[in-house]
Design a protein around this motif. Structure first.
Motif, mmCIF file in Angstrom:
data_model
loop_
_atom_site.group_PDB
_atom_site.id
_atom_site.type_symbol
_atom_site.label_atom_id
_atom_site.label_comp_id
_atom_site.label_asym_id
_atom_site.label_seq_id
_atom_site.Cartn_x
_atom_site.Cartn_y
_atom_site.Cartn_z
ATOM 1 N N GLU A 158 0.816 -1.216 0.000
ATOM 2 C CA GLU A 158 0.000 0.000 0.000
ATOM 3 C C GLU A 158 0.853 1.270 0.000
ATOM 4 O O GLU A 158 0.509 2.261 -0.648
ATOM 5 N N PHE A 159 1.991 1.225 0.705
ATOM 6 C CA PHE A 159 2.826 2.422 0.843
ATOM 7 C C PHE A 159 4.083 2.352 -0.029
ATOM 8 O O PHE A 159 5.025 3.104 0.197
ATOM 9 N N ASN A 160 4.059 1.466 -1.015
ATOM 10 C CA ASN A 160 5.175 1.349 -1.966
ATOM 11 C C ASN A 160 6.501 1.197 -1.238
ATOM 12 O O ASN A 160 7.509 1.836 -1.576
ATOM 13 N N GLY A 161 6.500 0.352 -0.211
ATOM 14 C CA GLY A 161 7.701 0.128 0.566
ATOM 15 C C GLY A 161 8.483 -1.079 0.078
ATOM 16 O O GLY A 161 8.191 -1.659 -0.971
ATOM 17 N N ILE A 162 9.470 -1.452 0.851
ATOM 18 C CA ILE A 162 10.263 -2.650 0.589
ATOM 19 C C ILE A 162 9.969 -3.642 1.704
ATOM 20 O O ILE A 162 10.092 -3.316 2.887
ATOM 21 N N LEU A 163 9.567 -4.841 1.335
ATOM 22 C CA LEU A 163 9.241 -5.870 2.320
ATOM 23 C C LEU A 163 10.480 -6.709 2.627
ATOM 24 O O LEU A 163 11.148 -7.207 1.717
ATOM 25 N N VAL A 164 10.768 -6.852 3.922
ATOM 26 C CA VAL A 164 11.840 -7.747 4.359
ATOM 27 C C VAL A 164 11.158 -8.993 4.942
ATOM 28 O O VAL A 164 10.577 -8.932 6.024
ATOM 29 N N PRO A 165 11.228 -10.129 4.251
ATOM 30 C CA PRO A 165 10.448 -11.313 4.645
ATOM 31 C C PRO A 165 11.118 -12.114 5.760
ATOM 32 O O PRO A 165 11.428 -13.302 5.617
ATOM 33 N N THR A 166 11.333 -11.478 6.898
ATOM 34 C CA THR A 166 12.040 -12.127 8.002
ATOM 35 C C THR A 166 11.258 -13.302 8.582
ATOM 36 O O THR A 166 11.850 -14.306 8.976
ATOM 37 N N HIS A 167 9.946 -13.207 8.653
ATOM 38 C CA HIS A 167 9.132 -14.317 9.157
ATOM 39 C C HIS A 167 9.343 -15.548 8.275
ATOM 40 O O HIS A 167 9.596 -16.653 8.777
ATOM 41 N N GLU A 168 9.258 -15.344 6.980
ATOM 42 C CA GLU A 168 9.439 -16.452 6.040
ATOM 43 C C GLU A 168 10.852 -17.009 6.112
ATOM 44 O O GLU A 168 11.061 -18.225 6.032
ATOM 45 N N ALA A 169 11.845 -16.133 6.290
ATOM 46 C CA ALA A 169 13.233 -16.581 6.374
ATOM 47 C C ALA A 169 13.448 -17.493 7.576
ATOM 48 O O ALA A 169 14.155 -18.511 7.485
ATOM 49 N N PHE A 170 12.833 -17.132 8.701
ATOM 50 C CA PHE A 170 12.977 -17.958 9.901
ATOM 51 C C PHE A 170 12.278 -19.299 9.728
ATOM 52 O O PHE A 170 12.827 -20.344 10.093
#
Length: 212
Positions: A158-170
């Motif tokens: 929504e805010f055109n940000g960058i997602l860091v998928p830390t949950h998925e990485a763990f």
């Protein structure tokens, strides 16, 4: 490399971000923020990036709301990296009689904070998924985190940000069954957990290290 010379990056969050920053002469702490500072400074010294750690142990998104102006907006950063959500769920488990931040309120408050960042010129947000509560995928805490992870994913878009998928990485790390822990207590990172957070951030934000 998305960063420009003298860019200011504010990291804000809870104890996972804080990691003893007040006792550190550089005020960076000993966690993933310090790893990112050292990596980016060593690799790109000419950029003179300014990295600021505004993590506070125990914080939930409602605590970020109280200090957003002073600890984020007043820095006038070009980048804001947010890691929040663990305590919003953990308080439901260890303090069930306390006022709770359920997903609807989490999303409302988080969105209002991101709306404020629109006042900053040329500022982008980096949103980190909340990691895990206990080191196995089907723990009660990690299951309760799922809607909060979904909210972070949605707000990033929504805010055109960058997602860091830390949950998925763990979760991916758990599935590899290495026998190595990422936390000291199911929540707070050991050095390996901090490294996983830092490398996941680098991959998402800069593409470094290169994806396989």
């Amino acid at each position: 490399m998305p960063f420009k010379a003298k860019d200011k990056i504010v990291f804000i969050g809870d104890s996972i971000t804080d990691k003893g920053r007040k006792k550190d002469p550089l005020k960076l702490g000993s966690g993933y923020v310090r790893l990112l500072h050292d990596y980016l400074t060593a690799l790109y010294p000419k950029l003179s990036l300014k990295i600021i750690n505004e993590g506070v142990s125990g914080n939930r998104v409602i605590d970020l709301e109280k200090r957003w102006t002073m600890d984020v907006m007043d820095h006038q950063p070009q980048w804001i990296s947010v890691s929040i959500g663990i305590n919003d769920v953990w308080r439901q488990l260890d303090s069930p009689d306390a006022e709770q931040v359920y997903p609807e309120k989490f999303e409302t408050v988080y969105r209002s904070l991101l709306e404020q960042t629109k006042q900053l010129p040329n500022c982008r947000v980096i949103l980190m998924q909340p990691t895990v509560i206990k080191e196995y995928p089907d723990s009660t805490g990690t299951r309760l985190l799922k809607p909060y992870v979904d909210i972070v994913n949605r707000l990033t878009e929504e805010f055109n940000g960058i997602l860091v998928p830390t949950h998925e990485a763990f979760l991916n790390f758990f599935h590899c069954e290495t026998g190595q822990d990422l936390t000291t207590d199911g929540v707070h990172m050991n050095t390996l957990g901090d490294m996983l957070m830092a490398t996941t951030w680098l991959k998402a934000v800069t593409g470094i290290p290169n994806r396989n």
